[in-house]
Write a protein that holds these residues in place. Sequence first.
Motif, PDB file in Angstrom:
ATOM      1  N   LYS A 128      63.094  73.814  18.459  1.00  0.00           N
ATOM      2  CA  LYS A 128      62.110  73.224  19.388  1.00  0.00           C
ATOM      3  C   LYS A 128      62.736  72.136  20.235  1.00  0.00           C
ATOM      4  O   LYS A 128      62.427  71.983  21.414  1.00  0.00           O
ATOM      5  N   MET A 172      55.164  62.710  22.287  1.00  0.00           N
ATOM      6  CA  MET A 172      54.044  63.651  22.142  1.00  0.00           C
ATOM      7  C   MET A 172      53.674  63.778  20.673  1.00  0.00           C
ATOM      8  O   MET A 172      54.188  64.647  19.967  1.00  0.00           O
ATOM      9  N   GLY A 222      46.114  71.983  20.917  1.00  0.00           N
ATOM     10  CA  GLY A 222      45.768  73.375  20.610  1.00  0.00           C
ATOM     11  C   GLY A 222      46.686  74.319  21.367  1.00  0.00           C
ATOM     12  O   GLY A 222      46.953  74.120  22.551  1.00  0.00           O
ATOM     13  N   ALA A 277      50.448  64.116  19.771  1.00  0.00           N
ATOM     14  CA  ALA A 277      49.157  64.810  19.684  1.00  0.00           C
ATOM     15  C   ALA A 277      49.335  66.207  19.093  1.00  0.00           C
ATOM     16  O   ALA A 277      50.364  66.855  19.291  1.00  0.00           O
ATOM     17  N   PHE A 316      57.226  66.243  18.261  1.00  0.00           N
ATOM     18  CA  PHE A 316      57.073  66.456  16.819  1.00  0.00           C
ATOM     19  C   PHE A 316      57.180  67.959  16.566  1.00  0.00           C
ATOM     20  O   PHE A 316      56.906  68.763  17.458  1.00  0.00           O
ATOM     21  N   ALA A 317      57.557  68.320  15.375  1.00  0.00           N
ATOM     22  CA  ALA A 317      57.531  69.734  14.982  1.00  0.00           C
ATOM     23  C   ALA A 317      56.830  69.805  13.634  1.00  0.00           C
ATOM     24  O   ALA A 317      57.289  69.202  12.665  1.00  0.00           O
ATOM     25  N   LEU A 318      55.708  70.472  13.623  1.00  0.00           N
ATOM     26  CA  LEU A 318      54.937  70.606  12.389  1.00  0.00           C
ATOM     27  C   LEU A 318      55.227  71.992  11.829  1.00  0.00           C
ATOM     28  O   LEU A 318      54.829  72.992  12.429  1.00  0.00           O
TER      29      LEU A 318
HETATM   30  N1  CTP Z   1      53.011  70.451  22.191  1.00  0.00           N
HETATM   31  C1  CTP Z   1      52.866  70.417  23.562  1.00  0.00           C
HETATM   32  N2  CTP Z   1      52.011  71.302  24.175  1.00  0.00           N
HETATM   33  C2  CTP Z   1      51.345  72.217  23.463  1.00  0.00           C
HETATM   34  C3  CTP Z   1      51.512  72.284  22.057  1.00  0.00           C
HETATM   35  C4  CTP Z   1      52.353  71.391  21.459  1.00  0.00           C
HETATM   36  O1  CTP Z   1      53.494  69.591  24.219  1.00  0.00           O
HETATM   37  N3  CTP Z   1      50.514  73.035  24.098  1.00  0.00           N
HETATM   38  C5  CTP Z   1      53.901  69.465  21.575  1.00  0.00           C
HETATM   39  C6  CTP Z   1      53.339  68.731  20.379  1.00  0.00           C
HETATM   40  O2  CTP Z   1      52.687  67.533  20.772  1.00  0.00           O
HETATM   41  C7  CTP Z   1      54.596  68.435  19.571  1.00  0.00           C
HETATM   42  C8  CTP Z   1      55.497  69.606  19.889  1.00  0.00           C
HETATM   43  O3  CTP Z   1      55.005  70.183  21.088  1.00  0.00           O
HETATM   44  O4  CTP Z   1      55.227  67.240  19.984  1.00  0.00           O
HETATM   45  C9  CTP Z   1      55.573  70.678  18.828  1.00  0.00           C
HETATM   46  O5  CTP Z   1      54.296  71.060  18.439  1.00  0.00           O
HETATM   47  P1  CTP Z   1      54.121  72.187  17.329  1.00  0.00           P
HETATM   48  O6  CTP Z   1      52.645  72.428  17.118  1.00  0.00           O
HETATM   49  O7  CTP Z   1      54.969  71.886  16.150  1.00  0.00           O
HETATM   50  O8  CTP Z   1      54.819  73.445  18.012  1.00  0.00           O
HETATM   51  P2  CTP Z   1      54.386  74.473  19.088  1.00  0.00           P
HETATM   52  O9  CTP Z   1      55.219  74.267  20.299  1.00  0.00           O
HETATM   53  O10 CTP Z   1      52.915  74.467  19.284  1.00  0.00           O
HETATM   54  O11 CTP Z   1      54.888  75.816  18.400  1.00  0.00           O
HETATM   55  P3  CTP Z   1      54.349  76.590  17.082  1.00  0.00           P
HETATM   56  O12 CTP Z   1      52.907  76.153  16.905  1.00  0.00           O
HETATM   57  O13 CTP Z   1      54.512  78.009  17.440  1.00  0.00           O
HETATM   58  O14 CTP Z   1      55.231  76.162  15.956  1.00  0.00           O
END
Ligand code: CTP
Length: 413
Positions: free
Chosen positions: A347, A283, A288, A285, A333-335
Motif C-alpha cells: 500500500k 489519513m 468506506g 479515517a 494507515f493499513a488495516l
Molecule cells: N483510504 C483512502 N481512500 C479510501 C479508502 C482508504 O484514502 N477510499 C486510506 C485510509 O485512510 C488509509 C489507507 O487508505 O490511510 C488504507 O486503508 P485500508 O482500508 O487499509 O486499505 P484500502 O486502500 O481500502 O484497501 P483494502 O481495503 O482493499 O485493504
Amino acid sequence: MRISGKKILIGVTGGVAAYKALETARLLVKEGALCQAVLTKDAARLVRPESFEAITGRKAACDLWEDERAFRPAVPFGPESRPIHIALAQDADLFLVAPATANVMAKMAAGVADDLLTTAYLAATCPVVVAPAMNKFMWLHPATQRNEERLRRDGVHIVDPDEGELACGYEGVGRLASPERIVRFVTDILSPDGELAGKKILITAGRTEEPIDPVRVITNRSSGRMGVALARAGLRRGAEVVFLSGALSVPPPEGIWLVDTPTAERMTKATLDIGPSCDVVVMAAAVGDYRPKKVETEKVKRSGPRTLELEPTRDILAALSGSRGSIRVLVGFALEMNEEEQRAREKLERKGLDLIVANRPEVPEGGIGKDSTEAILIGKDGFREEVPLSSKDVLAERIMDRVAYLLRNANAG
Ligand code: CTP
C-alpha cells in the motif's frame, strides 16, 4: 531548555506511583523549570514532602490550613496576602497532577474542592495536565472513563497511562506514563515554539457513513480515537491542525479547524481541496471502499429479500499522492487481518506514501474502536519501528516523532 524559567505546580496524589513524581520533578528542574510540589495527605504517606523540597528547592505544600500560615507572607491586604491555594495556582504557568488517582480525577471532574490540591485546581487558569495511574479495572470503570472525558471537555490535557505491569500485580492499562513522556508532554504544551510550529497538518479521522436511504447507512467500527490522538499530538507540537471528521465516538479536541466530512465523497473533496496546501497529511479515517450506487429518497420498506448494488469510492490517498502540492509528508494507515507488514508495504508503494502505519483490526485488549492498539511504522526510506500494545496517544506520539523527523529532512533536502 524550552521550559527554562517556567513555573510548574506539581500535584501529587496518593497512588503507589507517587515516587515517580520525584523523578518527574527532577527532570523538570534539570530542564530549568521552577517546580513547587503540592501533595495530598495520602501522597504524603507514600513519599516524604522533604524529598520534594530537596529536589525542587521549595517546601512542598500539603495542607490547606497549616501551610496557609507557613506560606503566606505577613503583608496584609497586598497581593502577597492571597490565600495559598490561589497563590499557588495563579502563579503557575502549568499545573501538572502526576500521578492522578481515580478519586482525585473524580473530584476534579465534579469540581469538588476539599483539600489544597483540589482547591488549587479550581483556582488555576493555566494549562492543567493530568497523568492518571491506577489499577486497570479502576481505569476502565465507566465512572473513571466518564471523568476522564469530562476533564478533557473542561480543557484538561490527559497523559494517557501506559500498558504494562501494575503495582497491584495485574498486567494492563493504568501504569503512570514514564517521567520522560510526562516531561515531554508538558514541554510541548509550555513551549510556544513546538517542533511543528508553523506547519499545517491535515488529519482525517473517524468513519464515513454511506447513505442507503434517509435513515440507513453503511459504515464500519472505527471510533476516531486514532485521528483525535493524532490531532492532539500535532497541536501539542504547535502545528495548525485541519481535522476532516467522519462520524466519531469520542469528542474532537479544542483548537482545531474542523470540517465535517460524513461520506467518502465529501472527505475526498475536502482532502483534495485542502490537502495540497498543507505540509503534512495523515489519513487516519476509515473510509468506506464502497457506497450504494443509488441512494433511496424514501425510507426503504420491508418487502422480502433485497439486493444492494454498490460502487467503489475513490481512493483518496492515491488521488492525493498524484497532486501533492506543498505536502512534504504523506501518511496512511493499513488495516490488515494478516500478512500486515507485507500488505502495508504494498500500500505504501501503491499509494505513493512516505510513511504507513500497519495495524490489525483486533489485537488482544485493543484494535479498531478501542483505546489501545499495536502497530508497525514503515517508511519509504526503509524506516521500521514496532510499537507494542499502547494507547493511541502513545502511537500518535511515535507517528508525529517520525513526521517531524521527515519534515526536518525534507527541509534540509
Ligand atoms: N483510504 C483512502 N481512500 C479510501 C479508502 C482508504 O484514502 N477510499 C486510506 C485510509 O485512510 C488509509 C489507507 O487508505 O490511510 C488504507 O486503508 P485500508 O482500508 O487499509 O486499505 P484500502 O486502500 O481500502 O484497501 P483494502 O481495503 O482493499 O485493504
